[in-house]
Structure formats: structure tokens, C-alpha cells
Design a protein around this motif. Structure first.
Motif, PDB file in Angstrom:
ATOM      1  N   ALA A 444      24.271  49.888  21.021  1.00  0.00           N
ATOM      2  CA  ALA A 444      25.019  48.590  21.012  1.00  0.00           C
ATOM      3  C   ALA A 444      23.886  47.340  20.951  1.00  0.00           C
ATOM      4  O   ALA A 444      24.002  46.394  20.179  1.00  0.00           O
ATOM      5  N   ARG A 445      22.777  47.487  21.631  1.00  0.00           N
ATOM      6  CA  ARG A 445      21.582  46.651  21.381  1.00  0.00           C
ATOM      7  C   ARG A 445      21.116  46.456  19.830  1.00  0.00           C
ATOM      8  O   ARG A 445      20.972  45.318  19.399  1.00  0.00           O
ATOM      9  N   LYS A 446      21.146  47.486  19.197  1.00  0.00           N
ATOM     10  CA  LYS A 446      20.456  47.415  17.911  1.00  0.00           C
ATOM     11  C   LYS A 446      21.726  46.914  16.944  1.00  0.00           C
ATOM     12  O   LYS A 446      21.481  45.991  16.026  1.00  0.00           O
ATOM     13  N   GLN A 447      22.864  47.280  17.420  1.00  0.00           N
ATOM     14  CA  GLN A 447      24.048  46.605  16.515  1.00  0.00           C
ATOM     15  C   GLN A 447      24.080  45.054  16.679  1.00  0.00           C
ATOM     16  O   GLN A 447      24.031  44.374  15.826  1.00  0.00           O
ATOM     17  N   ALA A 448      23.681  44.633  18.136  1.00  0.00           N
ATOM     18  CA  ALA A 448      23.838  43.207  18.114  1.00  0.00           C
ATOM     19  C   ALA A 448      22.686  42.564  17.523  1.00  0.00           C
ATOM     20  O   ALA A 448      22.778  41.361  16.976  1.00  0.00           O
ATOM     21  N   LEU A 449      21.676  43.252  17.670  1.00  0.00           N
ATOM     22  CA  LEU A 449      20.500  42.714  16.788  1.00  0.00           C
ATOM     23  C   LEU A 449      20.751  42.512  15.394  1.00  0.00           C
ATOM     24  O   LEU A 449      20.057  41.428  14.601  1.00  0.00           O
ATOM     25  N   CYS A 450      21.323  43.555  14.708  1.00  0.00           N
ATOM     26  CA  CYS A 450      21.366  43.481  13.565  1.00  0.00           C
ATOM     27  C   CYS A 450      22.538  42.332  12.973  1.00  0.00           C
ATOM     28  O   CYS A 450      22.490  41.720  11.838  1.00  0.00           O
ATOM     29  N   ARG A 451      23.600  42.359  13.917  1.00  0.00           N
ATOM     30  CA  ARG A 451      24.783  41.341  13.414  1.00  0.00           C
ATOM     31  C   ARG A 451      24.089  39.886  13.593  1.00  0.00           C
ATOM     32  O   ARG A 451      24.196  38.994  12.756  1.00  0.00           O
ATOM     33  N   ARG A 452      23.243  39.577  14.777  1.00  0.00           N
ATOM     34  CA  ARG A 452      22.425  38.240  15.000  1.00  0.00           C
ATOM     35  C   ARG A 452      21.832  38.157  13.832  1.00  0.00           C
ATOM     36  O   ARG A 452      21.607  37.083  13.119  1.00  0.00           O
ATOM     37  N   ALA A 453      21.044  39.125  13.161  1.00  0.00           N
ATOM     38  CA  ALA A 453      19.935  38.780  12.224  1.00  0.00           C
ATOM     39  C   ALA A 453      20.727  38.331  10.927  1.00  0.00           C
ATOM     40  O   ALA A 453      20.306  37.213  10.096  1.00  0.00           O
ATOM     41  N   LEU A 454      21.862  39.027  10.604  1.00  0.00           N
ATOM     42  CA  LEU A 454      22.424  38.735   9.332  1.00  0.00           C
ATOM     43  C   LEU A 454      23.362  37.153   9.341  1.00  0.00           C
ATOM     44  O   LEU A 454      23.462  36.471   8.653  1.00  0.00           O
ATOM     45  N   ASP A 455      23.820  37.035  10.513  1.00  0.00           N
ATOM     46  CA  ASP A 455      24.281  35.546  10.646  1.00  0.00           C
ATOM     47  C   ASP A 455      23.457  34.688  10.719  1.00  0.00           C
ATOM     48  O   ASP A 455      23.546  33.603   9.891  1.00  0.00           O
ATOM     49  N   ASP A 456      22.152  34.699  11.450  1.00  0.00           N
ATOM     50  CA  ASP A 456      21.064  33.881  11.309  1.00  0.00           C
ATOM     51  C   ASP A 456      20.600  33.612   9.736  1.00  0.00           C
ATOM     52  O   ASP A 456      20.315  32.636   9.342  1.00  0.00           O
ATOM     53  N   LEU A 457      20.433  34.771   8.983  1.00  0.00           N
ATOM     54  CA  LEU A 457      19.884  34.873   7.664  1.00  0.00           C
ATOM     55  C   LEU A 457      20.984  34.132   6.744  1.00  0.00           C
ATOM     56  O   LEU A 457      20.326  33.101   5.920  1.00  0.00           O
ATOM     57  N   ALA A 458      22.006  34.058   7.161  1.00  0.00           N
ATOM     58  CA  ALA A 458      23.208  33.503   6.056  1.00  0.00           C
ATOM     59  C   ALA A 458      23.136  31.961   6.218  1.00  0.00           C
ATOM     60  O   ALA A 458      22.964  31.137   5.296  1.00  0.00           O
ATOM     61  N   GLN A 459      22.636  31.523   7.608  1.00  0.00           N
ATOM     62  CA  GLN A 459      22.443  30.109   7.717  1.00  0.00           C
ATOM     63  C   GLN A 459      21.135  29.599   6.980  1.00  0.00           C
ATOM     64  O   GLN A 459      21.171  28.602   6.472  1.00  0.00           O
ATOM     65  N   TRP A 460      20.201  30.512   7.031  1.00  0.00           N
ATOM     66  CA  TRP A 460      18.954  30.167   6.471  1.00  0.00           C
ATOM     67  C   TRP A 460      19.330  29.805   5.229  1.00  0.00           C
ATOM     68  O   TRP A 460      18.630  28.993   4.215  1.00  0.00           O
ATOM     69  N   ILE A 461      19.794  30.855   4.272  1.00  0.00           N
ATOM     70  CA  ILE A 461      20.236  31.061   2.978  1.00  0.00           C
ATOM     71  C   ILE A 461      21.154  29.715   2.582  1.00  0.00           C
ATOM     72  O   ILE A 461      20.738  28.981   1.518  1.00  0.00           O
ATOM     73  N   GLY A 462      21.899  29.443   3.503  1.00  0.00           N
ATOM     74  CA  GLY A 462      22.703  28.200   3.255  1.00  0.00           C
ATOM     75  C   GLY A 462      21.968  26.673   3.437  1.00  0.00           C
ATOM     76  O   GLY A 462      22.184  25.964   2.494  1.00  0.00           O
ATOM     77  N   ALA A 463      20.997  26.742   4.460  1.00  0.00           N
ATOM     78  CA  ALA A 463      20.139  25.720   4.260  1.00  0.00           C
ATOM     79  C   ALA A 463      19.287  25.527   3.084  1.00  0.00           C
ATOM     80  O   ALA A 463      19.074  24.306   2.635  1.00  0.00           O
ATOM     81  N   ALA A 464      18.771  26.538   2.732  1.00  0.00           N
ATOM     82  CA  ALA A 464      17.969  26.524   1.234  1.00  0.00           C
ATOM     83  C   ALA A 464      18.574  26.111   0.140  1.00  0.00           C
ATOM     84  O   ALA A 464      18.192  25.435  -0.902  1.00  0.00           O
ATOM     85  N   ARG A 465      19.829  26.484   0.086  1.00  0.00           N
ATOM     86  CA  ARG A 465      20.920  26.081  -1.071  1.00  0.00           C
ATOM     87  C   ARG A 465      21.152  24.525  -0.978  1.00  0.00           C
ATOM     88  O   ARG A 465      20.894  23.738  -1.958  1.00  0.00           O
ATOM     89  N   LEU A 466      21.223  23.991   0.133  1.00  0.00           N
ATOM     90  CA  LEU A 466      21.392  22.655   0.548  1.00  0.00           C
ATOM     91  C   LEU A 466      20.094  21.917  -0.029  1.00  0.00           C
ATOM     92  O   LEU A 466      20.253  20.685  -0.587  1.00  0.00           O
ATOM     93  N   ALA A 467      19.121  22.353   0.479  1.00  0.00           N
ATOM     94  CA  ALA A 467      17.886  21.573   0.059  1.00  0.00           C
ATOM     95  C   ALA A 467      17.549  21.510  -1.190  1.00  0.00           C
ATOM     96  O   ALA A 467      16.872  20.623  -2.025  1.00  0.00           O
ATOM     97  N   ALA A 468      18.159  22.474  -2.132  1.00  0.00           N
ATOM     98  CA  ALA A 468      17.807  22.642  -3.673  1.00  0.00           C
ATOM     99  C   ALA A 468      18.998  21.745  -4.192  1.00  0.00           C
ATOM    100  O   ALA A 468      18.854  21.341  -5.505  1.00  0.00           O
ATOM    101  N   GLU A 469      19.959  21.361  -3.690  1.00  0.00           N
ATOM    102  CA  GLU A 469      21.107  20.424  -4.351  1.00  0.00           C
ATOM    103  C   GLU A 469      20.632  19.096  -4.414  1.00  0.00           C
ATOM    104  O   GLU A 469      19.964  18.461  -3.713  1.00  0.00           O
TER     105      GLU A 469
END
Ligand SMILES: Cc1cc2nc3c(=O)[nH]c(=O)nc-3n(C[C@H](O)[C@H](O)[C@H](O)COP(=O)(O)OP(=O)(O)OC[C@H]3O[C@@H](n4cnc5c(N)ncnc54)[C@H](O)[C@@H]3O)c2cc1C
Length: 469
Positions: A444-469
């Protein structure tokens, strides 16, 4: 506006990914690869992104495994290496293994046909010309001697290693503290310590004798002929020390002196294995002085015979290989630029990551950082909770430096959950509303770490897109 090209040196896993990411930003990349004019001791072909040994990218399980998670993050970041791997997959259970020729051909083709990438077959045999204002050095563990020499002169002799000397690393929460204890030898605080910095595992005389026997009998890996034998006193493999005399280890890395077992009913230990904090998070501890050429299965079996380590989970097992890599936490800034010459960025295994996938992931980041810089955009570093962020943090700052007689303490590392900040929220309960325990909790801990990673990465990708616009 026509912008100057970004130069990438080395057409391996990291260099190809970096060039691809630069081109994806709409910028020109020039990729300099020395093969076939000059080869390395491990490469056999002139293809880009040649896999020099295994054809496996390891686990592809993005829900429970750190390298599987890194795969998924790379896919979400338009990775060429992952695209070519997915297109050339061969059956391998839960692992992602590839047809090596098909994989390299797919990468070579994508690079050769991209209108923004130019490939130059040449060795860069010294520091790049002054007018190359943005360069990614991705020349790998077998960087050509002329370039390695120039980098060594620039960074200082001790900052570029030509062999690794890897001691195993254990996840702190798998050490049995009912047996082990925290204490520094003679309770010395030293610079930056507290007097209780090491985890100590005690052995009786019988346990020590059995341990020495197991080391001597254990199955070992040899060196390739081209690697030579890099033994020097201060960095001998433990099994070589054991062979030199039965008491050698007890007067070396397993000395019991200056340590007192505080657990009630215990006697004075005959020998002690010490583990030292390895990362700032305090989740990983390395076995001090335990660099070894024992095979991985043997290491797990023999090291789990040490009291306190019976249930140990290893974030990294020991090794000793030819490997050119920088003391990156000291030399590189958070976006992989060399502090002493910021026009140079480093990527791939030369930064002290380990493995095909990790090398490509660091190439991906270097490519994006260089491209954003060229465009005048601000690209923040990926969140440390993501696999990319955890790996970058290991390379550029997460390592705890220690100074003693052994090999340099920063050593190559694969991605693993010990590099991630711990999951701070409560884990889900079981079907009876009770707290999870044992393997179910770990899962369950590994699953939680993986979910958190993908959620947080999505925000980083979103922020990078905004910076590029
Ligand atoms: C013998 C060996 C076996 C390995 N086995 C595995 C394994 O099974 N699984 C795994 O995950 N990892 C393995 N690794 C570790 C590592 O992940 C790979 O070496 C990986 O290829 C590193 O990627 P990279 O892009 O950093 O370097 P590389 O893939 O080695 O690419 C570097 C490129 O730079 C070129 N180059 C070097 N110097 C110059 C120069 N001066 N000018 C121009 N070009 C230059 C080289 O020709 C090469 O193409 C192994 C390493 C070695 C040495």
C-alpha cells in the motif's frame, strides 16, 4: 528567430534522449558521437543508444515499482527512449525487455530523420570549443580518455572517478532496532555528527566466524579483461579482506571497539557491522566498508545473516566496476550545470545515476533544462516526490557526504523508493477497518508513493506548459 544549436556529446541512452527533448522544444540539437571512428571497450556497433549488456529495462510496474514508475513518467514526458522500447518489446513477464537491435535502430532512425537534429560522428577530445555556449556532456561510464582527462582537470582530480566502489544500501525501516542500536564509535560527534550517527549490528564470535566463511565461499563476479583490477588499500572488497586473514575484517570495517550494545542481556560484541546515513531524508543507510564483488543473490543471503539485518531490504547491492562519474552533488547545480563552467551540463551515467532507464531519464531532464534556458523560460526542477525529482535530488543534493579512509562516499545508484520523501498521510485500512501490516502495508505504501509521484509530476508538466505559453 534562428537560435544557436545546443550541442550534445555522446549518442547513448542519455544523449539521444536529451537531443530528442531539445528538438521537441523546437530547437536545433547537434549530437556528437565518436563511434564508429573510435569505440569503447563495451560497445559493439555504431548504432545510437546501444544497450551494452542486458536487454532489460527492468520492471514495468508503475503502480508498485520505482523503475516502473520512472518508465511511466518518461512516457508522459514524451521520451524517445521509452517510445522505442515500447515499440520493440519482447516477452519478459512483468519486465520491459526489448529487441536490442530493433530498439537501437528505432532510436537511430528517429534521430537521423528529425529535421532539427544533426548527427556528427566525431570524438570530442577535450573541452568543447568556447563558442558552444550550451553543451550537454552525456558520454557515459566509458567516456573517452581525452575528454575524461579534460573534465578531470577542470573539476579537480578527486571529483571524477574511474571506478565505482559500491557498498550495499539498506532501507532504514527494514533494520531490526531491537537488535541493532545507534552510536558513533567512542560516541564521537565529529564535524556535523551527533555522537549517535551510525547503526550498529553486533556479531558473536561464532556468527563472525560463520560470516567470514560465507564471504570466502560466496560466488563472486570477475572483472572484464578491459576493466583491469582496481583494488587499492582502503577500497578492498570485503571478501578479499576476509581472504587476507580471519581477523582482518575485525580490525577493519567490522571493528567492535568503542561501541557498547545497550540492549539488556547482551554481551560484548566480537565484531560489529556499521551502517551510515546515506541520504538527507534518513531513509537509506549504507554498510560502511562493504564494497564487494559477491554476486547479488549471495550478497542478499550472506548479509541477511548479520544480526539486525535478517529482514533487510536493499536499495542497492554492492559492486566494483569501471565507471567514469562525477562527484555530482559537489559539482553540479540543481539543473545539472557544472558550477565551474555553467555552459556545460551533464547527463546520464556520468552524473552518478545507474542503469539504462535512469541514464535516459537524466538525459531527458538535461535536454529540457537546456532547451528552457535557451528559450529564456523558467523550468523549475521536478517535484522530489516524482521519480525524476527523486533521482535528480540524489544526483545534485540529496547525498550526505562523509569523509573517511574509504572510497568517495557518493556512488552510483539506481532509482528506488528510498530516494523518495516518506508518504506522510495515513495509508488505507484493510477490509476490517484495521491498519495494514507486513507485506500488505509495504504494498500500500508503494502504491501511495506511485500515485503521489504521478499526481505531482502532472502539476509540474502543467506548470512547464504555462511557462512556455
Ligand atoms: C559493461 C557495462 C555493462 C552495463 N550493463 C548494464 C545493464 O545490463 N543494464 C543497465 O541498466 N545498465 C547497464 N550498464 C550501465 C549504464 O546504464 C549503461 O552504460 C548506459 O548505457 C549509460 O547510458 P549513457 O547514455 O550515460 O552512456 P552510454 O550509453 O555509454 O553512451 C555514451 C556515448 O558517448 C560516446 N562517447 C564517449 N566519449 C565520447 C567523446 N569524447 N566524444 C563523442 N562521443 C563519446 C560513446 O561512444 C557512447 O555512445 C552497464 C555499463 C557498462 C559499462
Amino acid at each position: 528567430m534562428k537560435r544557436d544549436a545546443i550541442h550534445v556529446i555522446g549518442g547513448g541512452l542519455a544523449g539521444c534522449e536529451a537531443a530528442w527533448q531539445i528538438a521537441t522544444y523546437g530547437l536545433r540539437a547537434i549530437l556528437h558521437e565518436m563511434r564508429p571512428i573510435r569505440s569503447t571497450a563495451a560497445h559493439k556497433t555504431e548504432s545510437l543508444a546501444e544497450l551494452v549488456c542486458s536487454n532489460s529495462f527492468r520492471s514495468d510496474d508503475a503502480a508498485h515499482n520505482a523503475v516502473g514508475l520512472l518508465h511511466e513518467e518518461m512516457r508522459r514526458l514524451d521520451s524517445l527512449i521509452m517510445r522505442a522500447a515500447d515499440a520493440n518489446q519482447v516477452p519478459a513477464g512483468g519486465a520491459l525487455a526489448v529487441d536490442r537491435d530493433g530498439f537501437s535502430a528505432a532510436v537511430s532512425d528517429a534521430i537521423a530523420t528529425h529535421p532539427l537534429i544533426e548527427v556528427c560522428r566525431e570524438e570530442i577530445a577535450g573541452l568543447p570549443p568556447d563558442d558552444w555556449d550550451s553543451v550537454i556532456v552525456a558520454t557515459g561510464p566509458l567516456t573517452s580518455p581525452a575528454l575524461a582527462d579534460a573534465i578531470g582537470k577542470l573539476t579537480g582530480e578527486d571529483a571524477l572517478a574511474f571506478f565505482d566502489a559500491i557498498a550495499p544500501i539498506v532501507h532504514r525501516d527494514t533494520i531490526d532496532m531491537a537488535v541493532a542500536w545507534f552510536q558513533s564509535r567512542y560516541d564521537k560527534a565529529g564535524p556535523g555528527g551527533s555522537g549517535v550517527d551510525y547503526i550498529n549490528c553486533p556479531l558473536t564470535r561464532a556468527q563472525y566466524e560463520a560470516f567470514v566463511d560465507a564471504l570466502i565461499a560466496g560466488d563472486k563476479t570477475g572483472f572484464h579483461e578491459w576493466e583491469g583490477t582496481p583494488y587499492f588499500d582502503g577500497c578492498l572488497p570485503i571478501e578479499v579482506m576476509a581472504e587476507r586473514g580471519r581477523e582482518t575484517l575485525r580490525h577493519g570495517p567490522m571493528k567492535p571497539f568503542g561501541l557498547t550494545n545497550p540492549h539488556p542481556g547482551t554481551s560484548k560484541p566480537y565484531a560489529v557491522v556499521q551502517l551510515r546515513q546515506d541520504n538527507k531524508l534518513g531513509t537509506l543507510f549504507n554498510m560502511v566498508g562493504f564494497q564487494t564483488k559477491l554476486k547479488h543473490g549471495e550478497q542478499t543471503r550472506i548479509f541477511r545473516s548479520i544480526p539486525g539485518l535478517e529482514q533487510a531490504e536493499f536499495a542497492r547491492l554492492g559492486g566494483l566496476h569501471r565507471n567514469t562519474f562525477l562527484d555530482a552533488p559537489k559539482l553540479l547545480d540543481p539543473t545539472l550545470r557544472l558550477n565551474a563552467m555553467p555552459r556545460l551540463r551533464f547527463a546520464g551515467q556520468i552524473t552518478g545515476c545507474e542503469g539504462y532507464v535512469e541514464s535516459a531519464a537524466v538525459g531527458l531532464l538535461a535536454g529540457r533544462f537546456a532547451a528552457a534556458e535557451r528559450l529564456g523560460e523558467t523550468l523549475g526542477i521536478p517535484p522530489p516526490t516524482s521519480a525524476h525529482g527523486a533521482l535528480l535530488n540524489h544526483i545534485t543534493g540529496g547525498h550526505v557526504e562523509t569523509i573517511d579512509a574509504g572510497p568517495r562516499s557518493y556512488q552510483p545508484m539506481n532509482i528506488n523508493f528510498g530516494l523518495f520523501p516518506p508518504f506522510e498521510h495515513a495509508l488505507p485500512l484493510d477490509e476490517n477497518g484495521k491498519r495494514l501490516r507486513g507485506p500488505a502495508k509495504a504494498l500500500a505504501r508503494k502504491q501511495a508513493l506511485c500515485r503521489r509521484a504521478l499526481d505531482d509530476l502532472a502539476q509540474w508538466i502543467g506548470a512547464a506548459r504555462l511557462a512556455a505559453e
